[in-house]
Design an enzyme around this catalytic site. Structure first.
Site, mmCIF file in Angstrom:
data_model
loop_
_atom_site.group_PDB
_atom_site.id
_atom_site.type_symbol
_atom_site.label_atom_id
_atom_site.label_comp_id
_atom_site.label_asym_id
_atom_site.label_seq_id
_atom_site.Cartn_x
_atom_site.Cartn_y
_atom_site.Cartn_z
ATOM 1 N N THR A 185 0.839 -1.185 0.000
ATOM 2 C CA THR A 185 0.000 0.000 0.000
ATOM 3 C C THR A 185 0.880 1.243 0.000
ATOM 4 O OG1 THR A 185 -0.110 0.023 2.420
ATOM 5 C CG2 THR A 185 -1.821 -1.213 1.257
ATOM 6 N N GLU A 332 -5.537 -4.066 -1.710
ATOM 7 C CA GLU A 332 -5.970 -5.299 -1.060
ATOM 8 C C GLU A 332 -6.976 -6.098 -1.880
ATOM 9 O OE1 GLU A 332 -5.095 -2.358 2.346
ATOM 10 O OE2 GLU A 332 -5.698 -2.305 0.232
ATOM 11 N N LYS A 442 -15.681 15.645 11.626
ATOM 12 C CA LYS A 442 -16.780 15.738 12.586
ATOM 13 C C LYS A 442 -16.713 17.104 13.235
ATOM 14 C CE LYS A 442 -19.521 12.851 15.607
ATOM 15 N NZ LYS A 442 -19.597 11.558 16.331
ATOM 16 N N TRP A 447 -21.225 15.146 10.868
ATOM 17 C CA TRP A 447 -20.254 14.635 9.897
ATOM 18 C C TRP A 447 -20.255 15.485 8.624
ATOM 19 C CZ3 TRP A 447 -16.661 11.582 11.531
ATOM 20 C CH2 TRP A 447 -16.913 10.671 12.542
#
Length: 552
Positions: A185, A332, A442, A447
């Site tokens: 990654t 992944e 947040k 949110w």
């Protein structure tokens, strides 16, 4: 009772059998320089891939050994895609854009015995040896000869090795679950995590891409592979193009946006895959060109890494009738999770409705399951287009664990991979990514999606690039900060606030401050580097960040 079928193994080199017999004269083309290209056929490619496998066996590569590459997108690198796994070696494509310490980390973690490197990477490899590479025994330079170097291990010229190798050497059959490749990654947080792909997973991914109607990777395609071959195996496009006999075009070393424009014109490219930032750069290269550019052959432009803006989608459609689409994937998952396709039952929607669908991440690809999970209760959420949670996926090509990494326990939950992405799924099955879990803001208990704000900012005619990050706030704990590259020097923060309010955003969503910069920092794979921006703000505050990131 079991079925009465042959137990033939799904191996990468099994794709060559089809390609060499059905599409032997089709070409792989690599840009060498302005108007200059290397061309050869899939027939010659197969012979050279087997020569490479034979040469590596002679050097001492054994089943399970890792062979690293530090290379651009070109024909020799493509040969390694098949020559290394064909002899049961594991191809580790090393990200050229990682820092030296991260490159060393991945090489050490993989325990690469051999490195295949482009000539221009030799100084960097020498620096890696100075840092200490205990597992690497030899280096192969992907060129005709070995230049002067300072490496402390034997160095071979690629073409010298292939010249004495056997083009008729055969790749044997073995267990399809054998490791074929390894990618890490891009390390937006912490050390890179290793993912080990099986032959079975990569063949199934290629078949899924080959059957996708909108991607349409058919024999007639002339496909430009811009996505780096060191990142998620080039999004598996090289394998899919080979499987289908499409003409595969590789941009070579150090390509620029202008080079991509030239390649499309020179070769009549019909399809292309790249990061969203590359699509924007191509648009800007055309706009700034001193002559008219013709990209009308480009039917399909797949932009990934993040959602392309509606503005970029409309520009390519209006200018060249090019369909811009996107997918959603990750290292992944080998890598694709979703890919956009417009259902026939939705084709009669308005332009706005269809563009809204195009800005989703699309539909789950075949063989893959996806669900949305409430992060607090762990309960699966309904596909109603509103219930937001963490995306979890599983498939025959989803990683079941990271390579020798204790972080596996945080990512694999009851047989599902927790992606780290947050969003929802609508009743038609379209997946809408709201944010990476670490990028959601947040503010005052509410949110805020940075992706929604970024897409809206990119609709403003005076914005070339835009990203949004969360920064600490004494009153609200967190607030959004807009980071913008302006195409109009007269653009102001007030203009952008008015634009966002006009797009229907609640006032508390609108950033209090904007940083106007010459370029948004980007990660090693071309995504906006929000971690770096947050780091600058954390170190120097907004005022200091404005100075450090100020346009030059």
């Amino acid at each position: 009772m079991q079925g009465l079928m042959f137990d033939s193994q799904l191996l990468l080199h099994s794709l060559l059998w089809r390609t060499e017999r059905l599409f032997a004269e089709k070409q792989i083309i690599t840009r060498l320089g302005p108007g200059e290209y290397h061309r050869y056929t899939y027939r010659d490619f197969g012979k050279r891939a087997r020569r490479l496998g034979d040469a590596l066996r002679t050097l001492g590569v054994e089943p399970g050994d890792r062979v690293g590459t530090l290379a651009w997108n070109h024909w020799r690198h493509l040969e390694a895609y098949f020559g290394v796994p064909g002899i049961q070696g594991v191809l580790h494509t090393i990200n050229l854009r990682l820092s030296p310490s991260q490159q060393k980390f991945t090489i050490d973690k993989a325990e690469d015995r051999f490195l295949l490197v482009d000539t221009d990477q030799l100084p960097g490899v020498a620096a890696l040896f100075e840092l200490g590479l205990s597992s690497v025994e030899a280096v192969v330079v992907l060129d005709d000869a070995v230049p002067a170097h300072d490496l402390p291990v034997p160095v071979h010229a690629y073409e010298d090795l292939l010249a004495v190798a056997d083009e008729d050497a055969q790749f044997s059959e073995f267990d399809e679950k054998t490791a074929s490749a390894m990618c890490f990654t891009s390390a937006t947080t912490g050390d890179p995590k290793g993912v080990v792909y099986s032959h079975r997973a990569m063949v199934l991914q290629a078949m899924c891409l080959a059957m996708h109607d909108k991607l349409n990777m058919a024999e007639r395609q002339i496909w430009l592979e811009v996505a780096p071959m060191f990142h998620c195996n080039g999004w598996n496009i090289p394998h899919t193009a080979l499987l289908q006999g499409a003409t595969l075009v590789l941009p070579g070393a150090h390509p620029t946006p202008g080079d991509y424009v030239d390649i499309i014109e020179d070769l009549g490219v019909t399809g292309m895959n790249a990061a969203v930032t590359i699509g924007t750069m191509i648009r800007d290269a055309v706009r700034s060109s001193d002559r008219e550019r013709d990209l009308s052959t480009l039917d399909t432009l797949w932009l990934g890494g993040q959602a392309p803006s509606k503005a970029v989608m409309k520009w390519f459609r209006d200018t060249y009738d090019t369909e811009v689409m996107q997918g959603y994937g990750m290292t992944e998952n080998s890598p694709q999770i979703c890919f956009f396709a417009l259902k026939s039952t939705l084709e009669d929607g308005s332009d706005d409705e269809i563009y809204s669908l195009r800005q989703t991440q699309g539909l789950p690809i075949p063989l893959l399951q996806i669900k949305v999970v409430d992060p607090v209760t762990g309960e699966e959420q309904p596909w109603d287009g509103e219930s937001i949670g963490d995306f979890h996926v599983r498939s025959p090509f989803t990683a079941s664990e990271y390579y020798r990494d204790e972080r596996t326990k945080d990512s694999i939950v009851d047989g599902w991979l927790r992606t780290g992405d947050v969003g929802c799924i609508d009743p038609e099955g379209y997946v809408l990514l709201k944010d990476r879990s670490k990028d959601l803001i947040k503010s005052g208990g509410e949110w805020i999606s940075t992706i929604d704000l970024e897409n809206a900012l990119m609709l403003h005619g005076g914005v070339a690039e835009a990203t949004v990050v969360g920064i600490s706030d004494e009153k609200w704990l967190e607030r959004p900060l807009g980071v913008v590259v302006a195409s109009d020097p007269a653009l102001t923060a007030e203009d952008l606030r008015a634009h966002l309010l006009g797009e229907g955003f609640a006032k508390f969503w609108v950033p209090d401050e904007f940083l106007f910069v010459s370029e948004v920092p980007k990660t090693s794979v071309g995504k906006f580097d929000k971690k770096a921006i947050r780091g600058v703000v954390a170190d120097d505050g907004v005022a200091g960040a404005r100075e450090r990131l100020l346009p030059s």
